[in-house]
Design a protein around this motif. Structure first.
Motif, mmCIF file in Angstrom:
data_model
loop_
_atom_site.group_PDB
_atom_site.id
_atom_site.type_symbol
_atom_site.label_atom_id
_atom_site.label_comp_id
_atom_site.label_asym_id
_atom_site.label_seq_id
_atom_site.Cartn_x
_atom_site.Cartn_y
_atom_site.Cartn_z
ATOM 1 N N SER A 175 -2.243 -2.042 -4.493
ATOM 2 C CA SER A 175 -0.901 -2.620 -4.410
ATOM 3 C C SER A 175 0.130 -1.843 -5.211
ATOM 4 O O SER A 175 -0.171 -1.232 -6.237
ATOM 5 C CB SER A 175 -0.907 -4.061 -4.930
ATOM 6 O OG SER A 175 -1.727 -4.865 -4.135
ATOM 7 N N TRP A 213 7.305 0.788 -1.316
ATOM 8 C CA TRP A 213 6.658 1.745 -0.408
ATOM 9 C C TRP A 213 6.560 3.123 -1.061
ATOM 10 O O TRP A 213 5.514 3.785 -1.002
ATOM 11 C CB TRP A 213 7.404 1.814 0.910
ATOM 12 C CG TRP A 213 7.000 2.946 1.814
ATOM 13 C CD1 TRP A 213 7.773 3.977 2.245
ATOM 14 C CD2 TRP A 213 5.709 3.162 2.419
ATOM 15 N NE1 TRP A 213 7.051 4.822 3.054
ATOM 16 C CE2 TRP A 213 5.788 4.342 3.181
ATOM 17 C CE3 TRP A 213 4.505 2.478 2.383
ATOM 18 C CZ2 TRP A 213 4.711 4.860 3.898
ATOM 19 C CZ3 TRP A 213 3.409 2.990 3.095
ATOM 20 C CH2 TRP A 213 3.525 4.154 3.836
ATOM 21 N N TYR A 216 3.923 2.901 -3.650
ATOM 22 C CA TYR A 216 2.616 2.823 -3.004
ATOM 23 C C TYR A 216 2.148 4.213 -2.570
ATOM 24 O O TYR A 216 0.987 4.590 -2.791
ATOM 25 C CB TYR A 216 2.687 1.886 -1.800
ATOM 26 C CG TYR A 216 1.398 1.758 -1.022
ATOM 27 C CD1 TYR A 216 0.443 0.815 -1.381
ATOM 28 C CD2 TYR A 216 1.132 2.583 0.065
ATOM 29 C CE1 TYR A 216 -0.753 0.697 -0.677
ATOM 30 C CE2 TYR A 216 -0.054 2.478 0.780
ATOM 31 C CZ TYR A 216 -0.994 1.532 0.406
ATOM 32 O OH TYR A 216 -2.175 1.426 1.092
ATOM 33 N N LYS A 217 3.035 4.974 -1.949
ATOM 34 C CA LYS A 217 2.670 6.330 -1.521
ATOM 35 C C LYS A 217 2.282 7.197 -2.714
ATOM 36 O O LYS A 217 1.333 7.983 -2.649
ATOM 37 C CB LYS A 217 3.835 6.976 -0.766
ATOM 38 C CG LYS A 217 4.114 6.372 0.600
ATOM 39 C CD LYS A 217 5.021 7.254 1.430
ATOM 40 C CE LYS A 217 6.397 7.395 0.815
ATOM 41 N NZ LYS A 217 7.275 8.262 1.640
ATOM 42 N N ARG A 222 -1.027 7.942 0.564
ATOM 43 C CA ARG A 222 -1.012 7.582 1.978
ATOM 44 C C ARG A 222 0.394 7.723 2.550
ATOM 45 O O ARG A 222 1.387 7.605 1.842
ATOM 46 C CB ARG A 222 -1.524 6.154 2.187
ATOM 47 C CG ARG A 222 -2.985 5.980 1.822
ATOM 48 C CD ARG A 222 -3.529 4.636 2.296
ATOM 49 N NE ARG A 222 -4.922 4.492 1.902
ATOM 50 C CZ ARG A 222 -5.383 3.595 1.049
ATOM 51 N NH1 ARG A 222 -4.537 2.715 0.518
ATOM 52 N NH2 ARG A 222 -6.653 3.551 0.722
ATOM 53 N N PHE A 227 -1.577 4.288 8.876
ATOM 54 C CA PHE A 227 -1.524 2.876 9.244
ATOM 55 C C PHE A 227 -1.466 2.696 10.758
ATOM 56 O O PHE A 227 -0.655 3.324 11.439
ATOM 57 C CB PHE A 227 -0.300 2.208 8.610
ATOM 58 C CG PHE A 227 -0.354 2.168 7.109
ATOM 59 C CD1 PHE A 227 -0.920 1.080 6.466
ATOM 60 C CD2 PHE A 227 0.112 3.224 6.346
ATOM 61 C CE1 PHE A 227 -1.010 1.043 5.083
ATOM 62 C CE2 PHE A 227 0.033 3.199 4.970
ATOM 63 C CZ PHE A 227 -0.535 2.111 4.333
ATOM 64 N N ILE A 230 1.929 -2.349 10.615
ATOM 65 C CA ILE A 230 2.422 -2.923 9.365
ATOM 66 C C ILE A 230 2.990 -4.306 9.676
ATOM 67 O O ILE A 230 3.754 -4.474 10.631
ATOM 68 C CB ILE A 230 3.503 -2.041 8.709
ATOM 69 C CG1 ILE A 230 2.933 -0.649 8.392
ATOM 70 C CG2 ILE A 230 4.020 -2.695 7.427
ATOM 71 C CD1 ILE A 230 3.951 0.315 7.791
ATOM 72 N N ARG A 300 -6.218 0.637 9.441
ATOM 73 C CA ARG A 300 -5.569 0.175 8.219
ATOM 74 C C ARG A 300 -4.268 -0.531 8.579
ATOM 75 O O ARG A 300 -3.444 0.007 9.325
ATOM 76 C CB ARG A 300 -5.294 1.337 7.267
ATOM 77 C CG ARG A 300 -4.656 0.892 5.942
ATOM 78 C CD ARG A 300 -4.581 2.041 4.955
ATOM 79 N NE ARG A 300 -5.903 2.521 4.605
ATOM 80 C CZ ARG A 300 -6.707 1.946 3.713
ATOM 81 N NH1 ARG A 300 -6.287 0.847 3.066
ATOM 82 N NH2 ARG A 300 -7.898 2.439 3.452
ATOM 83 N N GLY A 302 -0.839 -2.274 7.015
ATOM 84 C CA GLY A 302 0.025 -2.437 5.860
ATOM 85 C C GLY A 302 0.592 -3.840 5.811
ATOM 86 O O GLY A 302 0.836 -4.466 6.849
ATOM 87 N N PHE A 304 3.615 -6.179 3.744
ATOM 88 C CA PHE A 304 4.725 -6.240 2.792
ATOM 89 C C PHE A 304 5.096 -7.694 2.552
ATOM 90 O O PHE A 304 5.462 -8.423 3.471
ATOM 91 C CB PHE A 304 5.951 -5.492 3.313
ATOM 92 C CG PHE A 304 7.158 -5.650 2.407
ATOM 93 C CD1 PHE A 304 7.135 -5.178 1.100
ATOM 94 C CD2 PHE A 304 8.303 -6.296 2.853
ATOM 95 C CE1 PHE A 304 8.235 -5.343 0.262
ATOM 96 C CE2 PHE A 304 9.411 -6.455 2.033
ATOM 97 C CZ PHE A 304 9.375 -5.981 0.723
ATOM 98 N N PHE A 314 3.671 -4.209 -1.724
ATOM 99 C CA PHE A 314 3.093 -3.554 -0.541
ATOM 100 C C PHE A 314 1.623 -3.289 -0.829
ATOM 101 O O PHE A 314 1.259 -2.761 -1.882
ATOM 102 C CB PHE A 314 3.804 -2.234 -0.236
ATOM 103 C CG PHE A 314 3.447 -1.665 1.111
ATOM 104 C CD1 PHE A 314 4.261 -1.894 2.210
ATOM 105 C CD2 PHE A 314 2.280 -0.928 1.294
ATOM 106 C CE1 PHE A 314 3.922 -1.387 3.470
ATOM 107 C CE2 PHE A 314 1.930 -0.440 2.541
ATOM 108 C CZ PHE A 314 2.760 -0.665 3.626
ATOM 109 N N SER A 316 -2.550 -3.140 1.459
ATOM 110 C CA SER A 316 -3.119 -2.883 2.782
ATOM 111 C C SER A 316 -4.528 -3.407 2.891
ATOM 112 O O SER A 316 -5.194 -3.713 1.888
ATOM 113 C CB SER A 316 -3.102 -1.378 3.099
ATOM 114 O OG SER A 316 -4.036 -0.685 2.300
#
Length: 389
Positions: A175, A213, A216-217, A222, A227, A230, A300, A302, A304, A314, A316
């Motif tokens: 997360s 986001w 998260y990246k 990722r 994904f 989402i 996968r 995503g 939110f 965010f 997954s």
């Protein structure tokens, strides 16, 4: 060890308002409601259905004896609580006949509450692999007649069993979350209706999405191409489209097309129900799983989550092999398709009704329209009385 969603169920009251007819009554072009905000029907809760009874009905639709024996944590996310002290989870624990050696708590942070419960449940199962947890998101979104928020009302509940070796979706501990003290939506204790700065709330939602986001990246390395789809918190279904357009503004065309291609399936149920606050993200996820063709094994997804005030996150999950066999698509479609349409006069009369706030006793008309098993039967001596048929 995989931890995640083993079962998921949904419940909504069996009466609704047609959004085109509501628009015409309000002197608004129907497309503003059906396209502009993306809603077709709006669930309306009678007095004998509240956040507790709806959560219990969602849970009763999925629990079996093994679940009742192994669940030792009940987490109730809601911003429609019915008591300042007693947790709605305690009533649900009783109404669903879960074994007594369990913790039961209620969580509140606007529409983020169920996600907080989900994260706590994952930690609990990680420490207790043989245990299960029940996570609930149940709310009634109510703004009042002739208000800007009226077409984004709704009512419903989602229930999820969290366990090790889940059969639907394994959730990663990946997360990215954020909290900021803002006033985009709130409801003081003295008010039956929320206060909202709609434009600011939409802007805050998208701002939180962008920031979490990016975080998260950074944490996971990722990108969008990792994904299959989402899902988003949906105060109204057009919000998901705005969110996707924001995320895919500079994305490769194939990623944008794939994610937007799943958009319609992920909003099918929400379009028929309206805003269910804490449960709306998970209703969208359920809609995606049940309305899509079988997603590739290992896809996968995503997720939110956003709760005004505000908290955003965010994270997954990964679709598990054969997940379709553990869904209840026919049950959920039947629930939505068998509801009774309210006339606008019936809707307006019902929306202005409320349970007594002066300590008066009341018995509810709980047999009139109720396809659920659990319902509020009365308030006596300031105590809420619930029963299961």
């Amino acid at each position: 060890m995989n931890i995640g969603i083993d079962k998921i169920g949904f419940y909504t009251p069996d009466q609704y308002v047609d959004m085109e007819k509501l628009a015409e009554k309000r002197g608004v072009e129907p497309a503003k409601y059906t396209i502009g905000i993306g809603q077709e029907r709006m669930a309306v809760a009678p007095l004998h259905e509240d956040a507790v009874s709806m959560a219990a009905n969602a849970a009763l639709s999925i629990l079996d004896d093994d679940d009742r024996e192994k669940i030792d944590f009940v987490l109730f996310g809601s911003e429609s609580g019915v008591d300042h002290s007693k947790s709605g989870a305690v009533w649900v624990h009783h109404l669903t006949d879960i074994q007594e050696n369990a913790r039961s708590i209620e969580l509140k942070q606007a529409c983020y509450g169920a996600t907080a419960g989900l994260k706590m449940a994952m930690g609990h199962v990680a420490l207790n692999p043989d245990s299960k947890a029940l996570v609930l998101g149940s709310d009634i979104a109510k703004y009042g007649l002739n208000t800007p928020g009226e077409p984004t009302q709704g009512a419903g509940a989602v229930a999820m069993v969290i366990s090790s070796n889940p059969r639907l979706m394994a959730l990663d501990n990946d997360s990215a979350a954020m909290t900021k003290d803002i006033s985009d939506f709130w409801r003081p204790l003295y008010s039956d209706y929320a206060f909202v700065d709609g434009k600011f709330s939409n802007e805050s939602y998208l701002s939180f999405l962008k920031e979490v986001w990016e975080k998260y990246k950074e944490k996971t390395d990722r990108e969008l191409n990792d994904f299959e789809a989402i899902c988003f918190h949906l105060p109204y279904t057009k919000m998901a489209k705005k969110a996707l357009l924001s995320l895919t503004e500079n994305a490769p065309e194939e990623d944008a097309e794939r994610l937007m291609g799943h958009y319609q399936n992920s909003i099918t149920y929400n379009k028929q129900v309206g805003n269910v606050y804490t449960g709306s993200l998970y209703l969208s996820m359920l809609s995606l799983l049940e309305q899509s063709e079988e997603l590739p094994e290992g896809s996968r997804i995503g997720l939110f989550s956003y709760g005004s005030g505000a908290v955003g996150e965010f994270f997954s999950g990964v679709i598990q092999p054969g997940y379709k066999a553990y869904l209840n698509k026919d049950t959920h479609e039947s629930l939505l398709n068998s509801r009774q349409e309210l006339s606008l006069d019936e809707y307006e009369e019902l929306l202005e009704k409320s349970l007594p706030k002066d300590g008066s006793d009341i018995e509810t008309n709980s047999e009139k329209m109720n396809k659920g098993k659990a319902y509020l039967t009365a308030i006596q001596d300031n105590i809420r009385k619930y029963e299961v048929k």
